[in-house]
Design an enzyme around this catalytic site. Sequence first.
Site, PDB file in Angstrom:
ATOM      1  N   TYR A 189      34.398  44.708  44.685  1.00 10.95           N
ATOM      2  CA  TYR A 189      35.644  44.666  44.505  1.00 10.95           C
ATOM      3  C   TYR A 189      36.039  45.298  43.092  1.00 10.95           C
ATOM      4  CZ  TYR A 189      40.279  41.961  43.675  1.00 10.95           C
ATOM      5  OH  TYR A 189      41.453  41.811  43.460  1.00 10.95           O
ATOM      6  N   LYS A 214      38.595  48.501  42.592  1.00 12.92           N
ATOM      7  CA  LYS A 214      39.691  48.412  41.784  1.00 12.92           C
ATOM      8  C   LYS A 214      39.784  49.328  40.806  1.00 12.92           C
ATOM      9  CE  LYS A 214      42.224  45.196  43.945  1.00 12.92           C
ATOM     10  NZ  LYS A 214      43.452  45.672  44.723  1.00 12.92           N
TER      11      LYS A 214
END
Length: 305
Positions: free
Chosen positions: A165, A169
Amino acid sequence: MGVLSGKVVLVTGGAGGIGKECALLAAREGAKVVVNDLGGSVGGGDAGDAGPAEKTAAEIRAAGGEAASNSESVTSMASVKGMVEQALDTFGGLHAIINPAGILRDGMFHKMADADWDAVIEVHLRGAYNVSRAAVEHFRDQQEGSFVHFTSTSGLIGNIGQANYAAAKLGVMGLSRILAMEGAIKNVRSNIIAPFAWTRMIATIPVKDEASAQRVERMKNAMRADQVAQLAVALASPEAKDVTGQIFAVRGNEVILFDQPRPVRSMAKVEGWSPRSLLDVALPAMKNSFFDAGATASVFPYDPV
């Protein structure tokens, strides 16, 4: 007159959480909205369901707004091009994309499955690429357009158990920055938001102790998706024409502007460096300027999202 009157906005992940609040608020502010959501699980990988996106669109129409639904995946370029075409065909234009669509597949990196890495990168980073690439030429041709992407403090600062993640991101941050730089001459803007809000994605994070339980309760009560939507819609508005290439966070009623990576210390050696001189001189001299790899909790007292 709302801040998006006469505009058309595509909102991904619009069936729940931040995406839904963005879609509802964009409509209240005068936009015609294409609500996209695959209708899948938090972890992705399932067939999805057209119902959730249509439910949000129906709620907008019931309140007197204009909305259409789309249940395709942001991971497919063909599908995303279809979303752009749907906006153009249904509402005659497209002026902004708000892109909070995402999944979570958390796990310690040394135990992470390749499939969990690939799935998160595909939705967050490839998805951000797809929605940007599918619309950017249209935005440049009309000399107006705003991308509102979503990053996370997991990437900007760090969070244990979210390597996939965080990597995705932080990649979105770089993408947004280049979109802003390349789009400036054509009035195409791009900004990103790191949200703090209680959503079904955050509800999947395990509560391991009493301190974690208290943080969860604070998030539920004080950090809501609708608070994040306020900034997302503002950034989508043409009134934010001078705001681009920025990194924001929203925590409750607090809006935070982040700095961006810049040099903090340098050292030069006329005759050049060797591994020994770097170990003996340069790295020790720079040590006081190092960032603490475990500094997340001291920067933000709540769990990053």
